[in-house]
Design an enzyme around this catalytic site. Structure first.
Site, PDB file in Angstrom:
ATOM      1  N   ASN A  48      -9.348   4.667   4.078  1.00 16.78           N
ATOM      2  CA  ASN A  48      -9.140   4.527   2.629  1.00 16.78           C
ATOM      3  C   ASN A  48     -10.353   3.951   1.896  1.00 16.78           C
ATOM      4  OD1 ASN A  48      -7.463   4.480   0.176  1.00 16.78           O
ATOM      5  ND2 ASN A  48      -7.677   2.264   0.399  1.00 16.78           N
TER       6      ASN A  48
ATOM      7  N   GLU B 291       0.842  -1.207   0.000  1.00 14.80           N
ATOM      8  CA  GLU B 291       0.000   0.000   0.000  1.00 14.80           C
ATOM      9  C   GLU B 291       0.873   1.252   0.000  1.00 14.80           C
ATOM     10  OE1 GLU B 291      -3.337   0.138  -0.480  1.00 14.80           O
ATOM     11  OE2 GLU B 291      -2.953  -1.985  -0.823  1.00 14.80           O
TER      12      GLU B 291
ATOM     13  N   TRP C 137       1.835   2.614  -3.298  1.00 13.98           N
ATOM     14  CA  TRP C 137       0.955   3.533  -4.042  1.00 13.98           C
ATOM     15  C   TRP C 137       1.384   4.978  -3.829  1.00 13.98           C
ATOM     16  CZ3 TRP C 137      -2.352   2.676  -7.849  1.00 13.98           C
ATOM     17  CH2 TRP C 137      -2.858   1.381  -8.010  1.00 13.98           C
TER      18      TRP C 137
ATOM     19  N   TRP D  60      -8.288  10.518  -6.385  1.00 17.24           N
ATOM     20  CA  TRP D  60      -9.474  11.069  -7.063  1.00 17.24           C
ATOM     21  C   TRP D  60      -9.528  10.633  -8.519  1.00 17.24           C
ATOM     22  CZ3 TRP D  60     -14.002  13.006  -5.614  1.00 17.24           C
ATOM     23  CH2 TRP D  60     -14.140  13.300  -4.256  1.00 17.24           C
TER      24      TRP D  60
ATOM     25  N   TRP E 111     -19.181  17.293 -16.692  1.00 17.52           N
ATOM     26  CA  TRP E 111     -19.546  17.078 -15.287  1.00 17.52           C
ATOM     27  C   TRP E 111     -20.707  17.991 -14.901  1.00 17.52           C
ATOM     28  CZ3 TRP E 111     -17.187  12.878 -13.635  1.00 17.52           C
ATOM     29  CH2 TRP E 111     -15.904  12.562 -14.112  1.00 17.52           C
TER      30      TRP E 111
ATOM     31  N   TRP F  76     -14.201  15.608 -10.583  1.00 17.99           N
ATOM     32  CA  TRP F  76     -13.273  15.085  -9.573  1.00 17.99           C
ATOM     33  C   TRP F  76     -12.375  16.188  -9.016  1.00 17.99           C
ATOM     34  CZ3 TRP F  76      -8.145  15.710 -10.898  1.00 17.99           C
ATOM     35  CH2 TRP F  76      -7.847  15.875 -12.252  1.00 17.99           C
TER      36      TRP F  76
HETATM   37  C1  LIG Z   1     -10.018   9.870  -3.122  1.00 18.42           C
HETATM   38  C2  LIG Z   1      -8.769   9.561  -2.337  1.00 18.42           C
HETATM   39  C3  LIG Z   1      -8.009  10.603  -1.804  1.00 18.42           C
HETATM   40  C4  LIG Z   1      -6.836  10.317  -1.073  1.00 18.42           C
HETATM   41  N1  LIG Z   1      -6.099  11.360  -0.573  1.00 18.42           N
HETATM   42  C5  LIG Z   1      -4.949  11.106   0.112  1.00 18.42           C
HETATM   43  C6  LIG Z   1      -4.153  12.161   0.618  1.00 18.42           C
HETATM   44  O1  LIG Z   1      -4.444  13.348   0.425  1.00 18.42           O
HETATM   45  N2  LIG Z   1      -3.054  11.829   1.339  1.00 18.42           N
HETATM   46  C7  LIG Z   1      -2.680  10.531   1.569  1.00 18.42           C
HETATM   47  O2  LIG Z   1      -1.665  10.288   2.233  1.00 18.42           O
HETATM   48  N3  LIG Z   1      -3.400   9.517   1.055  1.00 18.42           N
HETATM   49  C8  LIG Z   1      -4.521   9.750   0.356  1.00 18.42           C
HETATM   50  N4  LIG Z   1      -5.265   8.711  -0.123  1.00 18.42           N
HETATM   51  C9  LIG Z   1      -4.766   7.341   0.041  1.00 18.42           C
HETATM   52  C10 LIG Z   1      -5.241   6.596   1.314  1.00 18.42           C
HETATM   53  O3  LIG Z   1      -6.625   6.704   1.447  1.00 18.42           O
HETATM   54  C11 LIG Z   1      -4.566   7.122   2.583  1.00 18.42           C
HETATM   55  O4  LIG Z   1      -3.169   7.147   2.394  1.00 18.42           O
HETATM   56  C12 LIG Z   1      -4.852   6.208   3.770  1.00 18.42           C
HETATM   57  O5  LIG Z   1      -6.227   6.124   4.010  1.00 18.42           O
HETATM   58  C13 LIG Z   1      -4.154   6.761   4.989  1.00 18.42           C
HETATM   59  O6  LIG Z   1      -4.450   6.019   6.134  1.00 18.42           O
HETATM   60  P1  LIG Z   1      -3.336   5.143   6.850  1.00 18.42           P
HETATM   61  O7  LIG Z   1      -2.128   5.942   7.110  1.00 18.42           O
HETATM   62  O8  LIG Z   1      -3.997   4.489   8.010  1.00 18.42           O
HETATM   63  O9  LIG Z   1      -3.000   4.079   5.728  1.00 18.42           O
HETATM   64  P2  LIG Z   1      -2.366   2.622   5.814  1.00 18.42           P
HETATM   65  O10 LIG Z   1      -3.371   1.678   5.288  1.00 18.42           O
HETATM   66  O11 LIG Z   1      -1.785   2.353   7.141  1.00 18.42           O
HETATM   67  O12 LIG Z   1      -1.216   2.711   4.721  1.00 18.42           O
HETATM   68  C14 LIG Z   1       0.108   3.143   5.050  1.00 18.42           C
HETATM   69  C15 LIG Z   1       0.521   4.289   4.165  1.00 18.42           C
HETATM   70  O13 LIG Z   1       0.556   3.879   2.802  1.00 18.42           O
HETATM   71  C16 LIG Z   1       0.171   4.968   1.971  1.00 18.42           C
HETATM   72  N5  LIG Z   1      -1.038   4.596   1.232  1.00 18.42           N
HETATM   73  C17 LIG Z   1      -1.934   3.640   1.549  1.00 18.42           C
HETATM   74  N6  LIG Z   1      -2.889   3.550   0.587  1.00 18.42           N
HETATM   75  C18 LIG Z   1      -2.586   4.478  -0.340  1.00 18.42           C
HETATM   76  C19 LIG Z   1      -3.184   4.889  -1.572  1.00 18.42           C
HETATM   77  N7  LIG Z   1      -4.286   4.297  -2.060  1.00 18.42           N
HETATM   78  N8  LIG Z   1      -2.611   5.897  -2.262  1.00 18.42           N
HETATM   79  C20 LIG Z   1      -1.482   6.508  -1.810  1.00 18.42           C
HETATM   80  N9  LIG Z   1      -0.867   6.148  -0.646  1.00 18.42           N
HETATM   81  C21 LIG Z   1      -1.411   5.156   0.063  1.00 18.42           C
HETATM   82  C22 LIG Z   1      -0.099   6.152   2.878  1.00 18.42           C
HETATM   83  O14 LIG Z   1       1.082   6.908   2.954  1.00 18.42           O
HETATM   84  C23 LIG Z   1      -0.413   5.473   4.205  1.00 18.42           C
HETATM   85  O15 LIG Z   1      -0.148   6.279   5.321  1.00 18.42           O
HETATM   86  C24 LIG Z   1      -6.438   8.975  -0.878  1.00 18.42           C
HETATM   87  C25 LIG Z   1      -7.210   7.938  -1.424  1.00 18.42           C
HETATM   88  C26 LIG Z   1      -8.370   8.219  -2.139  1.00 18.42           C
HETATM   89  C27 LIG Z   1      -9.174   7.098  -2.706  1.00 18.42           C
END
Ligand SMILES: Cc1cc2nc3c(=O)[nH]c(=O)nc-3n(C[C@H](O)[C@H](O)[C@H](O)COP(=O)(O)OP(=O)(O)OC[C@H]3O[C@@H](n4cnc5c(N)ncnc54)[C@H](O)[C@@H]3O)c2cc1C
Length: 472
Positions: free
Chosen positions: A345, A278, A281, A386, A310, A363
């Protein structure tokens, strides 16, 4: 005049901070001083939709960092100017005032930040000053390219290559530098950045030590269950470290080291680790941003999707923002965002899909709203998320995949516990009815009717995407 100035930006930490580390090493060699500076740019932040809550977190992080730096013999200065374009003159004047010859910073990759740094470097070089740009935000200084030297457009092969590279090239993390002088005095007043409001300190204590502690407790206790728990918003199955990563309180290299150590301790292969994937990403989206400047200009990755017309409906927009759509899981998620500055997420995917595919709203507008609210707002990840949800992005969700919010709710919040927490008016409903309450119950609970008809909205979105013509 060998005095060194370290310019802090989204890297509010002392450990594994290449610019700080190397500036201190250089200062020690010549017996010179180190000063740190942070430049507030309120007009630019407004333009970039920086969340007031995130600025509140940042104020506290800076206050805590100022204390840490003071103990290393480093004073933290705070400067302010409206826009990035004003920074070169401001920093030049500060360097001259301090009689400093060297500026140090860690690179940042979004386009405006790159242009800002180029302008600063040009202005300082013209005056014979040295600019040292270090690398600290990603695992590798250069983006990962495919066998033909081209950017990857699909995550999985990119990830395999990235993991292979990590195995071969992983660099050790840098320690907090040793003191470069006697401790300096710290002002008694806390730092308050312009535009800052307040934020949930109880959920994210503002210090490097707190971020490190969360990393270690997560990798020790929750890492092995992450794969099973990560999609259930009612349990704390994810790390919530994104808030610390976005302000650079932690680095991805520190996380990598912690994952490798935890996996080795449990005789697991870190290459198979679900959580680390993750994190991939985050880096994948940063790679895309470096390769495709149009992403920083508000453009879709898939050019043909620029044809989509849109909907503009401020009333619908407001109901979505306020968590009053009549779809309980969407409303619970939007209220989590309002109340905590963070959203799970799975819920980001559900709410963004709802906004773009069912309300059929742009978006870019949803992206901006998230940025204005999120404590972990990160341009590349937010834009990537997004565009993934709207099917306009690189390796995005296929256009015909449209989340049914009720089915998502039944699957990922089966007992309705998450909905109960954030939509208290539905708290007494049984699990069977909470995902889509019947009309009479909605009225009794004071909860609105759905603002759209799911099937009609889905059919309209499918027709719009189907009508797109390819762009050469
Ligand atoms: C519409 C949308 C907007 C988002 N906006 C942001 C944002 O502004 N900032 C942000 O950090 N993440 C964003 N994310 C990705 C993801 O939702 C968050 O990183 C995650 O929910 C953070 O929670 P966590 O630290 O507990 O994640 P964990 O599940 O613990 O994951 C660990 C780390 O992995 C990274 N990560 C995990 N999933 C993703 C992902 N899909 N994309 C990119 N990085 C990821 C993050 O750095 C996260 O802290 C977005 C996702 C979506 C669908």
């Amino acid at each position: 005049m060998a005095h060194h100035l370290v310019w802090l930006r989204n890297d509010l930490r002392c450990a594994d901070h290449p610019a700080l580390y190397h500036a201190c090493a250089a200062a020690r060699q010549t017996g010179s001083r180190v000063t740190a500076v942070y430049v507030a740019t309120p007009a630019q932040w407004h333009y970039h939709d920086e969340a007031p809550a995130k600025l509140a977190l940042r104020s506290q992080l800076l206050t805590s960092l100022r204390q840490q730096l003071a103990e290393l013999g480093i004073e933290l200065l705070l400067l302010e100017c409206p826009h990035y374009k004003d920074i070169p003159a401001l920093l030049l004047a500060e360097l001259q005032q301090l009689q400093a010859s060297n500026l140090w910073f860690n690179r940042e990759y979004p386009l405006d930040e790159q242009h800002r740094d180029e302008a600063v470097s040009a202005a300082l070089s013209q005056q014979g000053l040295t600019v040292n740009a270090c690398h600290g935000d990603m695992l590798f200084a250069e983006p990962t390219l495919n066998g033909q030297g081209q950017p990857y457009k699909v995550f999985s092969p990119w990830y395999r290559d990235w993991v292979r590279k990590n195995s071969e090239l992983a660099l050790p993390t840098l320690q907090t530098p040793a003191a470069v002088g006697a401790a300096v005095a710290v002002p008694a007043t806390a730092i308050a950045l312009p535009g800052a409001s307040s934020y949930r300190e109880d959920l994210w204590p503002a210090s490097e030590a707190a971020a490190q502690q969360r990393l270690h407790s997560f990798t020790l206790r929750q890492l092995s269950d992450y794969g099973d728990q990560r999609d259930i918003p009612s349990i704390n199955g994810t790390s919530t470290l994104s808030v610390y990563l976005a302000s650079g309180v932690l680095t991805v290299r520190q996380i990598f080291a912690a994952v490798v150590a935890a996996c080795e301790g449990n005789r697991r292969d870190w290459r198979e680790d679900h959580w680390f994937r993750e994190l991939g990403w985050r880096e994948f989206y940063k790679n895309l941003m470096i390769h495709y400047p149009r992403l920083s200009r508000g453009r879709a990755f898939k050019a043909e999707t620029e044809q989509l017309y849109w909907q503009r409906d401020e009333a619908l927009n407001q109901l979505w923002q306020q968590g009053k759509t009549g779809f309980p899981i969407v409303d619970a998620a939007m209220r989590q965002l309002q109340r905590t500055g963070w959203m799970h997420n799975r819920l980001r995917m559900i709410t963004a899909s709802f906004y773009t595919k069912l309300l059929f709203m742009d978006w870019r507008q949803g992206e901006a709203f998230f940025m204005q609210q999120l404590l972990d707002g990160d341009f590349a990840s937010n834009n990537g998320g997004w565009q993934w949800s709207a099917s306009t992005g690189c390796d995005a969700s296929p256009w015909f995949r449209i989340f049914n919010p009720t089915r998502q709710s039944e699957k990922f919040d089966p007992d309705g516990n998450f909905i109960r927490k954030f939509v208290p008016e539905l708290a007494e409903l049984p699990a069977k009815q909470i995902h889509c309450p019947p009309t009479l119950l909605r009225h009794a609970c004071g909860y609105p009717e759905p603002i759209i008809d799911y099937s009609q909205a889905r059919a309209a979105a499918l027709a719009a995407f189907k009508a797109l013509t390819p762009v050469q």
